[in-house]
Enzyme design. Structure first.
Site, PDB file in Angstrom:
ATOM      1  CE  LYS A  14      -2.513  -0.818   3.705  1.00 32.41           C
ATOM      2  NZ  LYS A  14      -1.940  -2.102   4.171  1.00 32.41           N
ATOM      3  NE  ARG A  89      -4.452  -1.233  10.059  1.00 35.13           N
ATOM      4  CZ  ARG A  89      -3.405  -0.571   9.565  1.00 35.13           C
ATOM      5  NH1 ARG A  89      -3.476   0.710   9.305  1.00 35.13           N
ATOM      6  NH2 ARG A  89      -2.293  -1.214   9.326  1.00 35.13           N
ATOM      7  NE  ARG A 128       7.623  -2.670   5.988  1.00 37.63           N
ATOM      8  CZ  ARG A 128       6.331  -2.358   6.018  1.00 37.63           C
ATOM      9  NH1 ARG A 128       5.712  -1.968   4.921  1.00 37.63           N
ATOM     10  NH2 ARG A 128       5.645  -2.467   7.141  1.00 37.63           N
ATOM     11  NE  ARG A 161       6.296  -0.261  10.018  1.00 42.06           N
ATOM     12  CZ  ARG A 161       5.117  -0.176   9.417  1.00 42.06           C
ATOM     13  NH1 ARG A 161       5.019   0.403   8.230  1.00 42.06           N
ATOM     14  NH2 ARG A 161       4.037  -0.668   9.968  1.00 42.06           N
ATOM     15  NE  ARG A 172       1.973  -4.579  11.184  1.00 38.89           N
ATOM     16  CZ  ARG A 172       3.017  -4.342  10.371  1.00 38.89           C
ATOM     17  NH1 ARG A 172       4.183  -4.885  10.623  1.00 38.89           N
ATOM     18  NH2 ARG A 172       2.870  -3.580   9.327  1.00 38.89           N
TER      19      ARG A 172
HETATM   20  P1  AMP Z   1       0.514   0.837   9.047  1.00 42.61           P
HETATM   21  O1  AMP Z   1       1.714   1.686   8.835  1.00 42.61           O
HETATM   22  O2  AMP Z   1      -0.671   1.300   8.263  1.00 42.61           O
HETATM   23  O3  AMP Z   1       0.807  -0.629   8.865  1.00 42.61           O
HETATM   24  O4  AMP Z   1       0.093   1.025  10.591  1.00 42.61           O
HETATM   25  C1  AMP Z   1       0.954   0.644  11.635  1.00 42.61           C
HETATM   26  C2  AMP Z   1       0.173   0.474  12.925  1.00 42.61           C
HETATM   27  O5  AMP Z   1      -0.464   1.706  13.276  1.00 42.61           O
HETATM   28  C3  AMP Z   1      -0.948  -0.548  12.894  1.00 42.61           C
HETATM   29  O6  AMP Z   1      -0.488  -1.867  13.093  1.00 42.61           O
HETATM   30  C4  AMP Z   1      -1.843  -0.048  14.026  1.00 42.61           C
HETATM   31  O7  AMP Z   1      -1.297  -0.384  15.284  1.00 42.61           O
HETATM   32  C5  AMP Z   1      -1.731   1.472  13.874  1.00 42.61           C
HETATM   33  N1  AMP Z   1      -2.776   1.984  12.950  1.00 42.61           N
HETATM   34  C6  AMP Z   1      -2.597   2.629  11.764  1.00 42.61           C
HETATM   35  N2  AMP Z   1      -3.762   2.938  11.188  1.00 42.61           N
HETATM   36  C7  AMP Z   1      -4.727   2.482  12.025  1.00 42.61           C
HETATM   37  C8  AMP Z   1      -6.161   2.461  11.994  1.00 42.61           C
HETATM   38  N3  AMP Z   1      -6.854   2.980  10.952  1.00 42.61           N
HETATM   39  N4  AMP Z   1      -6.823   1.895  13.039  1.00 42.61           N
HETATM   40  C9  AMP Z   1      -6.158   1.383  14.096  1.00 42.61           C
HETATM   41  N5  AMP Z   1      -4.819   1.336  14.179  1.00 42.61           N
HETATM   42  C10 AMP Z   1      -4.097   1.882  13.162  1.00 42.61           C
END
Ligand code: AMP
Length: 215
Positions: A14, A89, A128, A161, A172
């Site tokens: 993404k 999400r 990654r 990360r 996740r």
């Molecule tokens: P991402 O970079 O989109 O993979 O987000 C990393 C982490 O941020 C996720 O695993 C969640 O812990 C938190 N996070 C990001 N976006 C959301 C969302 N829309 N709802 C809940 N947690 C989020």
């Protein structure tokens, strides 16, 4: 008008596709994950609240995320469209987003769902590496940097990360299947969804996205 959501499991690509989309269409990229990571880096209260959930691979509570995303959507640069990446999400977040947009005479035009199999996701995420300075993304096998540990673009340090270790990655993906996959049905019913195979290579995936969004 391009008001778009990128949907897909962690590791589907993404972030990479988002960078190409915002460049082509000139819309802002709104990643709630990036907003949380910036806040963690700066040591803000929001960052402190989000960090414990993120490190466990769990979702940050809905109300906190909704507040952050809708505040960002009120900024001027979102008037002519936006790309949401990693938000919503949960079905609750999607409902709240729809309510918010409706109250501003707006709506979501397209939802792109990028699908990738579980084994490939695990391989992508655990390998990654991201640049500490500019955020560029690499992979130890698939997209190795020219010099190990160093960003090709800015010379910054490449790091893993905190949530890209095997245990958190697995969690996740499970969280995605339980809480986020129901959104596919939600947007299918709304008639805005396009499915894209995320395992065909970066350029092919992008070409499929462009054909879904239109030139
Ligand atoms: P991402 O970079 O989109 O993979 O987000 C990393 C982490 O941020 C996720 O695993 C969640 O812990 C938190 N996070 C990001 N976006 C959301 C969302 N829309 N709802 C809940 N947690 C989020």
């Amino acid at each position: 008008m391009l008001r778009t959501i990128l949907l897909g499991p962690p590791g589907a690509g993404k972030g990479t596709q988002a960078a190409k989309i915002v460049e082509k269409y000139g819309i802002p990229h709104i990643s709630t994950g990036d907003i949380f990571r910036e806040n963690i880096k700066k040591g803000t209260e929001l960052g402190k609240k989000a960090q414990e959930y993120m490190n466990r691979g769990e979702l940050v509570p809905d109300d906190l995320v909704i507040e952050i995303a809708t505040t960002r959507l009120l900024e001027d640069d979102c008037k002519n469209g936006f790309l949401l990446d990693g938000f919503p999400r949960t079905v609750y977040q999607a409902e709240k987003l729809d309510e918010f947009l409706q109250s501003h005479d707006s709506k979501i035009d397209n939802v792109i769902d990028i699908a990738v199999g579980k084994d490939e996701l695990i391989e992508r995420l655990t390998g990654r590496r991201v640049c500490k300075s500019c955020g560029a993304s690499f992979h130890v096998v698939n997209i190795p940097p020219k010099q190990e540990g160093i960003c090709d673009y800015c010379g910054g340090e490449l790091i893993q990360r905190a949530d890209d270790n095997l245990e958190t990655v697995t969690n996740r993906i499970d969280v995605y299947e339980d809480q986020t996959m129901p959104l596919i049905d939600y947007y299918e019913k709304a008639g805005t969804l396009t499915h894209i195979d995320g395992s065909t290579g970066l350029d092919n995936v992008f070409a499929d996205i462009v054909s879904a969004l239109g030139e």
